[in-house]
Design a protein around this motif. Structure first.
Motif, mmCIF file in Angstrom:
data_model
loop_
_atom_site.group_PDB
_atom_site.id
_atom_site.type_symbol
_atom_site.label_atom_id
_atom_site.label_comp_id
_atom_site.label_asym_id
_atom_site.label_seq_id
_atom_site.Cartn_x
_atom_site.Cartn_y
_atom_site.Cartn_z
ATOM 1 N N LYS A 191 77.608 -10.001 -3.472
ATOM 2 C CA LYS A 191 76.188 -9.663 -3.602
ATOM 3 C C LYS A 191 76.090 -8.280 -4.226
ATOM 4 O O LYS A 191 77.058 -7.527 -4.230
ATOM 5 C CB LYS A 191 75.521 -9.634 -2.226
ATOM 6 C CG LYS A 191 75.650 -10.933 -1.440
ATOM 7 C CD LYS A 191 74.423 -11.764 -1.596
ATOM 8 C CE LYS A 191 74.371 -12.952 -0.659
ATOM 9 N NZ LYS A 191 75.565 -13.793 -0.644
ATOM 10 N N THR A 192 74.927 -7.938 -4.745
ATOM 11 C CA THR A 192 74.784 -6.619 -5.356
ATOM 12 C C THR A 192 73.661 -5.841 -4.674
ATOM 13 O O THR A 192 72.629 -6.414 -4.326
ATOM 14 C CB THR A 192 74.449 -6.760 -6.858
ATOM 15 O OG1 THR A 192 73.311 -7.603 -6.989
ATOM 16 C CG2 THR A 192 75.601 -7.349 -7.636
ATOM 17 N N PHE A 193 73.922 -4.537 -4.485
ATOM 18 C CA PHE A 193 72.909 -3.684 -3.867
ATOM 19 C C PHE A 193 71.880 -3.291 -4.909
ATOM 20 O O PHE A 193 72.213 -3.319 -6.087
ATOM 21 C CB PHE A 193 73.551 -2.453 -3.230
ATOM 22 C CG PHE A 193 74.284 -1.545 -4.194
ATOM 23 C CD1 PHE A 193 73.598 -0.656 -5.018
ATOM 24 C CD2 PHE A 193 75.675 -1.593 -4.292
ATOM 25 C CE1 PHE A 193 74.275 0.175 -5.899
ATOM 26 C CE2 PHE A 193 76.354 -0.763 -5.180
ATOM 27 C CZ PHE A 193 75.658 0.118 -5.980
ATOM 28 N N PRO A 194 70.681 -2.863 -4.568
ATOM 29 C CA PRO A 194 70.096 -2.854 -3.229
ATOM 30 C C PRO A 194 69.262 -4.109 -2.970
ATOM 31 O O PRO A 194 68.584 -4.173 -1.957
ATOM 32 C CB PRO A 194 69.179 -1.617 -3.300
ATOM 33 C CG PRO A 194 68.703 -1.587 -4.717
ATOM 34 C CD PRO A 194 69.801 -2.186 -5.548
ATOM 35 N N THR A 195 69.350 -5.096 -3.854
ATOM 36 C CA THR A 195 68.486 -6.268 -3.697
ATOM 37 C C THR A 195 69.188 -7.430 -3.015
ATOM 38 O O THR A 195 68.558 -8.408 -2.628
ATOM 39 C CB THR A 195 68.007 -6.726 -5.074
ATOM 40 O OG1 THR A 195 69.141 -6.734 -5.954
ATOM 41 C CG2 THR A 195 66.966 -5.793 -5.642
ATOM 42 N N LEU A 196 70.530 -7.334 -2.918
ATOM 43 C CA LEU A 196 71.352 -8.379 -2.326
ATOM 44 C C LEU A 196 71.260 -9.720 -3.057
ATOM 45 O O LEU A 196 71.457 -10.777 -2.464
ATOM 46 C CB LEU A 196 71.016 -8.555 -0.838
ATOM 47 C CG LEU A 196 71.349 -7.360 0.049
ATOM 48 C CD1 LEU A 196 71.026 -7.663 1.496
ATOM 49 C CD2 LEU A 196 72.808 -6.976 -0.075
ATOM 50 N N ASP A 197 70.951 -9.683 -4.331
ATOM 51 C CA ASP A 197 71.053 -10.942 -5.078
ATOM 52 C C ASP A 197 72.502 -11.150 -5.473
ATOM 53 O O ASP A 197 73.271 -10.212 -5.615
ATOM 54 C CB ASP A 197 70.119 -10.995 -6.298
ATOM 55 C CG ASP A 197 70.015 -9.683 -7.022
ATOM 56 O OD1 ASP A 197 70.755 -8.760 -6.654
ATOM 57 O OD2 ASP A 197 69.201 -9.573 -7.945
ATOM 58 N N LYS A 209 76.214 -2.038 1.859
ATOM 59 C CA LYS A 209 75.985 -3.470 1.640
ATOM 60 C C LYS A 209 76.965 -4.304 2.455
ATOM 61 O O LYS A 209 76.571 -5.243 3.148
ATOM 62 C CB LYS A 209 76.154 -3.762 0.137
ATOM 63 C CG LYS A 209 76.127 -5.215 -0.249
ATOM 64 C CD LYS A 209 76.531 -5.406 -1.702
ATOM 65 C CE LYS A 209 78.027 -5.303 -1.886
ATOM 66 N NZ LYS A 209 78.455 -5.547 -3.263
ATOM 67 N N LYS A 242 66.870 4.184 -7.009
ATOM 68 C CA LYS A 242 65.630 3.547 -6.587
ATOM 69 C C LYS A 242 65.911 2.560 -5.448
ATOM 70 O O LYS A 242 66.754 1.674 -5.605
ATOM 71 C CB LYS A 242 65.016 2.817 -7.782
ATOM 72 C CG LYS A 242 63.611 2.345 -7.549
ATOM 73 C CD LYS A 242 63.061 1.788 -8.846
ATOM 74 C CE LYS A 242 61.766 1.084 -8.611
ATOM 75 N NZ LYS A 242 61.273 0.499 -9.860
ATOM 76 N N ASN A 243 65.248 2.736 -4.356
ATOM 77 C CA ASN A 243 65.404 1.903 -3.158
ATOM 78 C C ASN A 243 66.787 2.006 -2.521
ATOM 79 O O ASN A 243 67.152 1.148 -1.720
ATOM 80 C CB ASN A 243 65.105 0.417 -3.463
ATOM 81 C CG ASN A 243 63.666 0.219 -3.870
ATOM 82 O OD1 ASN A 243 62.786 0.929 -3.397
ATOM 83 N ND2 ASN A 243 63.427 -0.722 -4.763
ATOM 84 N N PHE A 260 67.729 1.305 1.592
ATOM 85 C CA PHE A 260 68.759 0.299 1.828
ATOM 86 C C PHE A 260 69.763 0.798 2.862
ATOM 87 O O PHE A 260 70.096 0.110 3.823
ATOM 88 C CB PHE A 260 69.456 0.010 0.496
ATOM 89 C CG PHE A 260 70.490 -1.075 0.549
ATOM 90 C CD1 PHE A 260 70.118 -2.406 0.456
ATOM 91 C CD2 PHE A 260 71.834 -0.766 0.657
ATOM 92 C CE1 PHE A 260 71.077 -3.406 0.491
ATOM 93 C CE2 PHE A 260 72.799 -1.768 0.696
ATOM 94 C CZ PHE A 260 72.413 -3.094 0.614
#
Lengths: 663, 146
Positions: A184-190, A413, A439-440, A444
């Motif tokens: 998964k990838t930060f900061p969106t966890l997609d 993460k 950003k964000n 997180f």
């Protein structure tokens, strides 16, 4: 009669703070040929430039000396100003009194004296400057992107989108790079694959993009707009045009014990392999080090089972030569080797892993199908310790002095995802500082601490010791409560520093692009030209320039593409007019210059000369191809008769500077 | 004699445009101090430096000359620094023969990222030349008059 104008810049207090700029302007007024001398707070401002333009017109100047910052900063600015006022841009000289004077000296009289001498040297030089006209060279409207990770992919897609052909040269059998290995990838966890693989497919389907996978750049010649690049297509022993990627060869291959580099050696692959299911191009590759057929001629199973007849054991490395107008470097990074950090027991215990290995353990396509299991016994770990800054921010000489930038965020993460999937797990993170400038990003990190209950402990781990019961004893200090801690962990994850890929250094030599002491590519200007190399026509994309996360990498990749497009839309480029030229009357045709020219810019021809006694003599003399000459000046020193000289840096000009400084 | 306290050497540093000049700029950007006795002349490449320039500098009263270029293998023009290295090896042995102390000349490789190295090199070079004192060997008396 020369009429020279001198313009001394204060640069606010940057120069005026340590150099008495008024005294400099007054002193230089007395120099021969100087008809105008003044100081101004900001010469590069519009008002400052207007001052220069007005002086050029009012005093009919034949030369201008700007005492200011480095020519690497504003030479182009002032040359442009001179041009607009009708003065040839090459009649402008810069005296560097900021970077090489006011910023390094603290004592005003000393700095002022030095500034005056530097000004005098520039005036002495400008007396001998000649107006130069830049020639033009054509632009090959094709770009090369070296390596096809997320940076290279984004750059290639953006250039292709603008309508220019792009070639990606990737060392591995597939494009995708490190991002393919992430979960998964930060900061969106997609999920990394969900956002990356469509881009890989786009590359394969875009008619402007050609992918040379399993290939390397072996030679680069030429210059901006006209690079000639040799690409080595390594033999993959599979015909790319025939292979359908069905994978039957990989199932039948009897050589099944090859460590799988895609899973960082945590499981095995076959000797003929496709790195992963979404590989682009989806073509099998035979690993010659492990294939029995290639090693001793015994096997041939894959050729028998391949219905497409794509296996070709006799394939040879192939070299192709291609021309490009621009080259983008996107060589990326690797985690460092941890052999110098044996206090963390990385080489002793299978349960001490790197963060990238942790990514593979949590990835559904990884060796455990996404189950977080200890590599040693396949059991669920109940206590996990994450160690930050392993080799980053390390001034001991073992690791890297810089911050690897991505570790704080990916560790947050990892910690968060572990707690979400396995709430019974205790997660500890040892850190020096938590750095979340994005950003964000801080939100997180706070979620990891506040919502997921990850134990963040400020302090470093001193030692990890494997114990007889299979657990790991982690000894660490908590700097806030000032306590020594001992934790029994099941799994220890090390956030290894990242370093530039090993291929970057030889590539930089080929490209004549500069690097810093850490082998990251140097940008032309850290703030104003961050995606260009100082070498014209070479652009930088992604982590080859410095540690970056994915959002930053993608923005830089697009920025590099914008710069490439800006170059490729031009039909002609203006050349550097500071090139060598030969005085044919002095040249004796000895060929010394031709031998040292790295560009093959010097040729010889027989020419007719009208001699003083009115006879005609035919003599062999050198001439320089101005479009090819890059102006290094090697030939000028090699020339025994002094016929060869360099425009803009002539023998007389440099000696005039020497004289002025020694006076 | 108060020469040693007062003596300020004249030192010329030839810097290639791509590495060392940028390294010198970086030393400035990082505010790294080195003596004002060093004056830099920008050349496109270290291979542009004609041995004649160095002789001229000594003739005109320079006390030390230092050449800075890209590290071997990193030359912007591929091979220029190799030429410079060979030429200077020859020149330096000739200067030695003429009786110019070999400490007065030097070749250093400084990359664009080595601001600290540039400043350290200059500090050390100035100190060495200051200790040697004034260079009188190659002084051209005709030059003294102007």
């Amino acid at each position: 009669m020369q009429k020279i104008g001198v313009f001394v810049c204060h640069c606010g207090t940057n120069i005026a703070g340590t150099v008495d700029v008024h005294a400099v302007a007054e002193a230089l007024k007395e120099e021969p040929g100087v008809v105008f001398s003044a100081d101004y707070p900001y010469m590069c401002s519009e008002a400052g430039q207007n001052m220069i333009k007005d002086a050029i017109r009012d005093y009919q100047l034949t030369g201008a000396v700007i005492c200011s910052c480095s020519p690497r900063m504003h030479e182009a600015t002032f040359r442009k100003a001179a041009t607009s006022a009708g003065l040839n841009p090459y009649l402008v000289e810069i005296a560097n009194i900021r970077e090489q004077c006011s910023w390094i000296h603290k004592d005003m009289p000393t700095a002022t004296e030095k500034a005056i001498i530097l000004g005098k040297a520039a005036i002495a030089k400008v007396h001998l400057n000649a107006p130069l006209t830049a020639g033009e060279s054509p632009v090959t409207k094709r770009a090369l992107v070296i390596r096809g990770g997320i940076a290279g992919i984004q750059t290639a897609l953006d250039i292709a989108e603008a309508g220019f052909p792009v070639d990606i040269v990737e060392k591995q059998p597939t494009i995708g790079g490190k991002m393919t290995q992430l979960d998964k990838t930060f900061p969106t966890l997609d999920c990394a694959a969900c956002i990356l693989t469509p881009k890989m497919v786009d590359c394969a389907q875009n008619e402007n993009i050609k992918i040379y996978s399993y290939s390397e750049v072996t030679d680069v010649k030429g210059f901006v707009g006209n690079f000639r690049v040799t690409i080595k297509r390594k033999a993959r022993y599979v015909d790319e045009t025939k292979c359908t990627g069905c994978g039957i060869c990989t199932e039948k291959c009897p050589m099944k014990k090859v460590p799988n580099e895609f899973n960082l050696g945590m499981n095995n692959r076959t000797a003929v392999y496709i790195p992963f299911a979404q590989a682009v191009p989806k073509v099998a590759t035979i690993d010659p080090e492990h294939c029995n057929m290639l090693k001793n001629g015994k096997c041939g199973v894959c050729a028998k089972v391949c219905t497409a007849g794509a296996i070709d054991y006799k394939q040879k490395d192939e070299f192709i030569e291609q021309e490009y107008g621009a080259i983008v470097v996107a060589t990326g990074y690797n985690p460092i080797k941890l052999d110098r950090y044996d206090e963390f027991a990385y080489s002793q215990s299978k349960d001490v892993i790197t963060s990238l290995e942790f990514e593979r353990l949590t990835n559904a396509a990884g060796p455990t199908s996404g189950q977080l299991l200890r590599p040693s016994d396949g059991k669920h770990p109940h206590t996990i310790v994450f160690v930050q800054c392993v080799g980053s921010r390390d001034t001991s000489g073992c690791g890297k002095e810089y911050c690897s930038k991505i570790c704080c965020m990916y560790t947050a993460k990892h910690a968060m995802l572990t707690r979400e999937k396995y709430p019974d797990t205790d997660v500890y993170v040892f850190y020096i500082d938590v750095r979340t400038p994005g950003k964000n990003f801080d939100e997180f990190y706070r979620r990891a601490v506040e919502e997921y209950g990850v134990h963040y402990i400020k302090g470093m781990v001193g030692k990890v010791a494997p114990r007889a019961d299979g657990t790991l004893l982690v000894q660490a200090s908590d700097l806030i409560s000032n306590e020594q801690l001992k934790i029994n962990a099941d799994l220890v994850v090390l956030a290894a520093a990242i370093e530039p890929d090993k291929t970057a250094r030889p590539l930089a030599t080929m490209l004549t692009a500069s690097m810093d002491t850490n082998d990251f590519f140097t940008e032309a200007h850290p703030k104003l030209r961050p995606v260009e190399s100082p070498t014209a026509g070479i652009f930088l994309s992604g982590t080859c320039q410095g540690p970056k996360d994915i959002p930053e990498t993608v923005s830089q990749a697009s920025a590099a593409a914008a710069k490439v497009i800006g170059l490729l839309v031009k039909d002609k480029l203006t050349c550097n007019p500071c090139v060598a030229h030969s005085d044919e009357w002095m040249c004796n045709g000895c060929s010394s210059c031709e031998k040292v020219c790295p560009y093959g810019a010097i040729t010889y021809s027989d020419k007719e000369f009208k001699m003083p006694d009115r006879t005609i003599a035919i003599r062999r003399v050198a001439s320089v191809n101005e479009a090819v000459c890059q102006g290094c000046g090697a030939c000028t020193v090699a020339c025994p008769s002094g016929a060869m000289d360099l425009k803009g840096f002539s023998n007389r000009q440099i000696m005039a500077e020497v004289d002025a400084i020694c006076k | 004699m108060q020469v040693n306290n007062e003596f300020k050497p004249k030192i010329i540093a030839f810097c290639c445009n791509w590495c060392s000049y940028a390294g010198a700029d970086l030393a400035g950007t990082n505010r790294l101090n080195y003596p004002a006795d060093v004056k830099i002349i920008r050349v496109p490449c270290s291979c542009r430096i004609n041995p004649m320039f160095i002789l001229r500098a000594f003739q005109r009263g320079a006390d030390g000359v230092i050449l800075c270029g890209c590290h071997p293998g990193d030359c912007h023009y591929t091979s220029g620094n190799y030429f410079a290295r060979r030429r200077m090896t020859l020149l330096f042995s000739m200067l030695d023969y003429l009786g110019i102390e070999k400490e007065r000349t030097r070749v250093e490789w400084v990359s664009a990222a080595e601001g600290a190295k540039f400043a350290a090199t200059m500090n050390e070079f100035v100190e060495t030349v200051t200790k040697l004192g004034e260079n009188k060997r190659l002084e051209d008396l005709r030059c003294k008059e102007n």
